[in-house]
Design a protein around this motif. Sequence first.
Motif, PDB file in Angstrom:
ATOM      1  N   THR A   1       0.451   4.502   0.449  1.00 55.21           N
ATOM      2  CA  THR A   1       0.489   5.495   1.528  1.00 55.21           C
ATOM      3  C   THR A   1       1.147   4.906   2.780  1.00 55.21           C
ATOM      4  N   ASN A   2       1.021   3.622   2.954  1.00 59.08           N
ATOM      5  CA  ASN A   2       1.626   2.944   4.105  1.00 59.08           C
ATOM      6  C   ASN A   2       3.145   2.909   3.976  1.00 59.08           C
TER       7      ASN A   2
ATOM      8  N   ARG B   1     -12.499  21.236  -5.366  1.00 66.41           N
ATOM      9  CA  ARG B   1     -12.679  21.115  -3.918  1.00 66.41           C
ATOM     10  C   ARG B   1     -11.453  20.451  -3.271  1.00 66.41           C
ATOM     11  N   PHE B   2     -10.887  19.467  -3.958  1.00 66.62           N
ATOM     12  CA  PHE B   2      -9.661  18.856  -3.444  1.00 66.62           C
ATOM     13  C   PHE B   2      -8.513  19.879  -3.408  1.00 66.62           C
TER      14      PHE B   2
ATOM     15  N   GLN C   1       0.831  -1.207   0.000  1.00 67.57           N
ATOM     16  CA  GLN C   1       0.000   0.000   0.000  1.00 67.57           C
ATOM     17  C   GLN C   1       0.870   1.262   0.000  1.00 67.57           C
TER      18      GLN C   1
ATOM     19  N   LEU D   1      -3.575  10.344   2.377  1.00 66.28           N
ATOM     20  CA  LEU D   1      -4.683   9.493   1.942  1.00 66.28           C
ATOM     21  C   LEU D   1      -5.660  10.256   1.051  1.00 66.28           C
ATOM     22  N   THR D   2      -5.813  11.539   1.300  1.00 72.53           N
ATOM     23  CA  THR D   2      -6.679  12.327   0.423  1.00 72.53           C
ATOM     24  C   THR D   2      -6.012  12.521  -0.940  1.00 72.53           C
TER      25      THR D   2
ATOM     26  N   ARG E   1     -15.271  17.762  -9.200  1.00 70.25           N
ATOM     27  CA  ARG E   1     -14.820  17.560  -7.826  1.00 70.25           C
ATOM     28  C   ARG E   1     -13.407  18.113  -7.582  1.00 70.25           C
TER      29      ARG E   1
ATOM     30  N   ASP F   1      -9.581   6.392 -12.289  1.00 69.97           N
ATOM     31  CA  ASP F   1     -10.879   5.828 -12.638  1.00 69.97           C
ATOM     32  C   ASP F   1     -11.591   6.602 -13.736  1.00 69.97           C
TER      33      ASP F   1
ATOM     34  N   HIS G   1      -8.749  22.320  -0.649  1.00 67.66           N
ATOM     35  CA  HIS G   1      -8.345  21.705   0.625  1.00 67.66           C
ATOM     36  C   HIS G   1      -6.817  21.709   0.770  1.00 67.66           C
TER      37      HIS G   1
ATOM     38  N   PRO H   1     -13.404   3.417 -15.562  1.00 69.13           N
ATOM     39  CA  PRO H   1     -14.544   3.483 -14.646  1.00 69.13           C
ATOM     40  C   PRO H   1     -15.249   2.138 -14.438  1.00 69.13           C
TER      41      PRO H   1
ATOM     42  N   ASP I   1      -6.672   9.430  -2.716  1.00 68.15           N
ATOM     43  CA  ASP I   1      -8.047   9.406  -3.238  1.00 68.15           C
ATOM     44  C   ASP I   1      -8.122  10.107  -4.592  1.00 68.15           C
TER      45      ASP I   1
ATOM     46  N   ASN J   1      -0.417  11.558   7.322  1.00 70.28           N
ATOM     47  CA  ASN J   1      -1.058  10.387   6.724  1.00 70.28           C
ATOM     48  C   ASN J   1      -2.478  10.697   6.251  1.00 70.28           C
ATOM     49  N   GLY J   2      -3.205  11.507   7.019  1.00 72.32           N
ATOM     50  CA  GLY J   2      -4.553  11.892   6.598  1.00 72.32           C
ATOM     51  C   GLY J   2      -4.527  12.634   5.272  1.00 72.32           C
TER      52      GLY J   2
END
Lengths: 240, 240
Positions: free
Chosen positions: B71-72, B141-142, B69, B99-100, B138, B110, B145, B114, B103, B95-96
């Motif tokens: 991010t891990n 918005r990312f 993984q 993970l975004t 979308r 995708d 952030h 898809p 995403d 880490n938070g």
Amino acid sequence: MSETYELIYWPGIPGRGEFVRLVFEEAGVPYEDVGRGKGGLKIVQRYVSEAGPVFGPPILKVGELLLSQTTNICLFLGRRFGLVPPGEHGWAQANGLMLTIADVVNETHDTHHPTSVTLYYEDQKAEALRRAPHYLARLPRFLAHFAFVLEQSGGPHLFGANVTYVDLALFHLLSGVEYAFPRGFAKAVEGHPSLLALRDRVAVRPRIAAYLASERRLDFNQHDLFRRYPELDDPAARAT
Amino acid sequence: MSETYELIYWPGIPGRGEFVRLVFEEAGVPYEDVGRGKGGLKIVQRYVSEAGPVFGPPILKVGELLLSQTTNICLFLGRRFGLVPPGEHGWAQANGLMLTIADVVNETHDTHHPTSVTLYYEDQKAEALRRAPHYLARLPRFLAHFAFVLEQSGGPHLFGANVTYVDLALFHLLSGVEYAFPRGFAKAVEGHPSLLALRDRVAVRPRIAAYLASERRLDFNQHDLFRRYPELDDPAARAT
């Protein structure tokens, strides 16, 4: 001074918040499920409607600390509450497996929302019917991986003698996939009785059993990550 | 005794392995990119073809430890190499955010896949044309952030004075989205010059600049996570 834990998550669905709730419940640590309290929905919406330090729910608030991302919150709490495997490498192995569980959660969700989270299922049903068989074809490989990890550890838990937050997450994932795809799940889990045994073992842990019988536990439903649309689970709809 | 680091990842694409490579490069720590060595593809395939302790690439091998993984692995190495924010909560906040970022990587991927990773783009192009506009809607918005986090920290990095592995990941994400969606990216990043400045700041760090100019760095290409299909980026194709 004891800290207060607040979980900020949508009311009405178990959702991704459930993975966090299970950690608190197993640890026996009180937490406030903010979204389900008075005015809670507005608080959750505020975190989503404007740019801030976290992107969206589930969010954990501990004092001044805000954390987002399900797997991150679970790792943070798991380390605090002694629900990670021992040793220098334990948390990283747990987190790796947890992230693969989260991948399956996402893939399960995307079977009914393959185009956009902002459209209704009915408006992306054609795409969903095409996508679901690919999901069901991948599912056995994920389950074989989980079973491998469980069996390699010597059990009875994923990382050996002691329960970790990843066992709790796998319990919820298996329950959710069975709810959504009863037929596909039954087929995919064939040959892996160890996974069903692990799920049952988690369900009867005293604190988890008490939680599952309580009002705090929400049922799976058709607004959640895991939804039962029989046409997605039925081979007759699988022609692509 | 010094440990040897092996990255097990598909050859020929930057892919998710790139987020791991950037951590090694910034830290100046040698690593073996197994997939690109002699017989490397077979080694990678072996990890995918049978159930084992990790689900799939990227995989990090350090002595007997196997981690999966993206991010891990980045979190694990970031902590080892001093590329995480300071303090008790630093790694969890990093880490938070990571993970975004992951995403957004997944959502970008995708757009061209898809329906299933096992089908060609051409065989899911109708679904892709329908999904891409939702992704582009979308994206702002990312980015808002990420800009919020950067500006709140006081800069010049996401978590303040020192670079972390999350800055490296955001550098690669922004580069990838710009490659895949030059038009959509330009629009989404409007009003966020701080993000472009951060990207440029990472690119000129001495070790990163040396890496980008080296043979070890692979170009974006049409087999990767980030692919340029002009029809997905063009408003003329956006009718749903």
